[in-house]
Design a protein around this motif. Structure first.
Motif, mmCIF file in Angstrom:
data_model
loop_
_atom_site.group_PDB
_atom_site.id
_atom_site.type_symbol
_atom_site.label_atom_id
_atom_site.label_comp_id
_atom_site.label_asym_id
_atom_site.label_seq_id
_atom_site.Cartn_x
_atom_site.Cartn_y
_atom_site.Cartn_z
ATOM 1 N N GLN A 291 0.928 -1.094 0.056
ATOM 2 C CA GLN A 291 -0.156 -0.002 0.065
ATOM 3 C C GLN A 291 0.839 0.812 0.126
ATOM 4 O O GLN A 291 0.579 2.547 -0.519
ATOM 5 C CB GLN A 291 -1.368 0.099 1.417
ATOM 6 C CG GLN A 291 -1.471 1.157 1.092
ATOM 7 C CD GLN A 291 -2.162 0.822 2.353
ATOM 8 O OE1 GLN A 291 -3.538 0.205 2.162
ATOM 9 N NE2 GLN A 291 -2.393 1.767 3.103
ATOM 10 N N GLN A 292 1.616 1.241 0.530
ATOM 11 C CA GLN A 292 3.163 2.363 0.831
ATOM 12 C C GLN A 292 3.609 2.560 -0.245
ATOM 13 O O GLN A 292 3.648 3.899 -0.781
ATOM 14 C CB GLN A 292 4.091 2.123 1.839
ATOM 15 C CG GLN A 292 4.218 3.388 2.235
ATOM 16 C CD GLN A 292 4.935 3.370 3.054
ATOM 17 O OE1 GLN A 292 6.107 2.029 3.311
ATOM 18 N NE2 GLN A 292 5.951 4.283 4.359
ATOM 19 N N ARG A 293 3.701 1.502 -1.430
ATOM 20 C CA ARG A 293 4.572 1.994 -2.627
ATOM 21 C C ARG A 293 3.931 2.307 -3.361
ATOM 22 O O ARG A 293 3.892 2.923 -3.818
ATOM 23 C CB ARG A 293 4.808 0.731 -2.763
ATOM 24 C CG ARG A 293 5.909 -0.146 -2.975
ATOM 25 C CD ARG A 293 6.261 -1.424 -3.009
ATOM 26 N NE ARG A 293 7.500 -2.731 -2.416
ATOM 27 C CZ ARG A 293 7.743 -3.685 -2.956
ATOM 28 N NH1 ARG A 293 7.373 -4.115 -3.951
ATOM 29 N NH2 ARG A 293 8.790 -4.410 -2.462
ATOM 30 N N GLU A 294 2.713 1.265 -2.869
ATOM 31 C CA GLU A 294 1.360 2.277 -4.594
ATOM 32 C C GLU A 294 1.265 4.049 -3.738
ATOM 33 O O GLU A 294 0.959 5.245 -4.505
ATOM 34 C CB GLU A 294 -0.174 2.092 -4.667
ATOM 35 C CG GLU A 294 -1.156 2.383 -5.465
ATOM 36 C CD GLU A 294 -1.845 1.805 -5.915
ATOM 37 O OE1 GLU A 294 -2.835 1.522 -6.361
ATOM 38 O OE2 GLU A 294 -3.111 0.757 -4.432
ATOM 39 N N LEU A 295 0.976 4.162 -2.633
ATOM 40 C CA LEU A 295 0.144 6.090 -1.819
ATOM 41 C C LEU A 295 1.588 6.191 -2.765
ATOM 42 O O LEU A 295 1.100 7.230 -2.645
ATOM 43 C CB LEU A 295 0.771 5.399 -0.772
ATOM 44 C CG LEU A 295 -0.030 6.792 -0.148
ATOM 45 C CD1 LEU A 295 -1.619 6.869 -0.600
ATOM 46 C CD2 LEU A 295 -0.380 6.710 1.641
ATOM 47 N N LEU A 296 3.182 6.055 -2.197
ATOM 48 C CA LEU A 296 4.274 6.622 -2.786
ATOM 49 C C LEU A 296 4.518 7.148 -3.989
ATOM 50 O O LEU A 296 4.133 8.170 -4.638
ATOM 51 C CB LEU A 296 5.511 6.416 -2.272
ATOM 52 C CG LEU A 296 5.619 6.562 -0.600
ATOM 53 C CD1 LEU A 296 7.182 6.062 -0.476
ATOM 54 C CD2 LEU A 296 5.365 8.065 -0.107
ATOM 55 N N THR A 297 4.160 6.430 -5.015
ATOM 56 C CA THR A 297 4.037 6.543 -6.353
ATOM 57 C C THR A 297 2.717 7.771 -6.604
ATOM 58 O O THR A 297 3.014 8.272 -7.570
ATOM 59 C CB THR A 297 4.171 4.763 -7.398
ATOM 60 O OG1 THR A 297 5.207 4.268 -6.857
ATOM 61 C CG2 THR A 297 4.026 5.761 -8.319
#
Length: 257
Positions: A165-171
């Motif tokens: 989730q954090q990966r997508e959020l940062l992208t």
């Protein structure tokens, strides 16, 4: 199944102890063990009945007038729903199944793979497609060091879904940062969230609210309670289960989740 729900009976009980009115504050006084988020589900029920023209009245100060025949009205509302919408459809993913296999986000497949009671799948048709997608997803997760395969069994890292989730959020935050010309401020549990609610952002990992401040912006878990406050100032605290918002009842009043 359609009929009077427990939420309707609770609304009536709270109103009976509050001069025929329902409010979140009255609910919390009536049952101190209830959470603000749980009380908010009762408000959403009343909102749905009001939109369905079942004579539920909300006063200007936010209090709901609960009529003596409220349970009969709730039953009529459920009967109308059963007639107009005999089947309820839930969107599990806004991304096609074929794209979920290698998507760098917390997907429906990930949640099913780690769920204590996953949805039963048939070994034919779409069920077979999902099984194949899950197998491909497991291989991708192992390659990403988010899962481990031992003796034919796959185990997942405890923080796997949160990491994805954090990966997508940062992208996505990087793209929004370029759009707004402001840096992204990641919020943590216990942080106070204040700013203008600009819009809802739908991701594969879930729905988020874009909160813009003077010099920065944040993306926090979205809740239906703020949907009608687009373009308005909002305030809340990020907790484990989401954001507890203080909306429409003053900054000093109890919050709603």
């Amino acid at each position: 199944p359609r009929g009077v729900r427990e939420v309707d009976r609770t609304i009536v009980a709270v109103a009976a102890a509050n001069d025929g009115h329902y409010t979140i504050d009255a609910h919390l006084r009536f049952d101190p063990k209830s959470s603000e988020g749980f009380a908010e589900t009762h408000v959403r029920r009343l909102e749905a009945m009001r939109r369905g023209a079942h004579s539920v009245e909300r006063e200007l100060d936010g209090r709901w007038v609960i009529a003596p025949d409220h349970l009969e009205r709730a039953a009529a509302f459920e009967g109308r729903l059963a007639s107009e919408r005999p089947v309820s459809v839930e969107i599990l993913s806004s991304v096609p199944l074929i794209k979920l296999k290698t998507l760098n986000a917390a997907t429906w497949l990930d949640r099913e793979l780690t769920a204590p009671n996953p949805v039963p799948l048939r070994d034919s048709g779409f069920g077979r497609d999902v099984r194949a997608a899950q197998t491909a997803r497991q291989a991708w997760l192992v390659d990403q060091d988010l899962a481990q395969q031992t003796s034919g069994r796959v185990s997942y890292r405890p923080n796997m879904v949160a990491t994805l989730q954090q990966r997508e959020l940062l992208t996505v935050a990087k793209r929004i940062s370029d759009e707004l010309g402001k840096p992204f401020q990641e919020a943590g549990h216990g942080d106070r969230i204040e700013g203008i609610f600009r819009r809802r952002v739908d991701l594969a990992s879930g729905r988020f609210a874009l909160i813009e401040k003077v010099r920065e912006f944040s993306l926090v878990p979205w809740r239906p309670v703020i949907e009608r406050h687009v373009g308005k100032p909002v305030s809340g605290v990020l907790r484990e289960g989401g954001v507890s918002w203080t909306i429409g009842r003053g900054r000093s009043g109890p919050s709603v989740e």
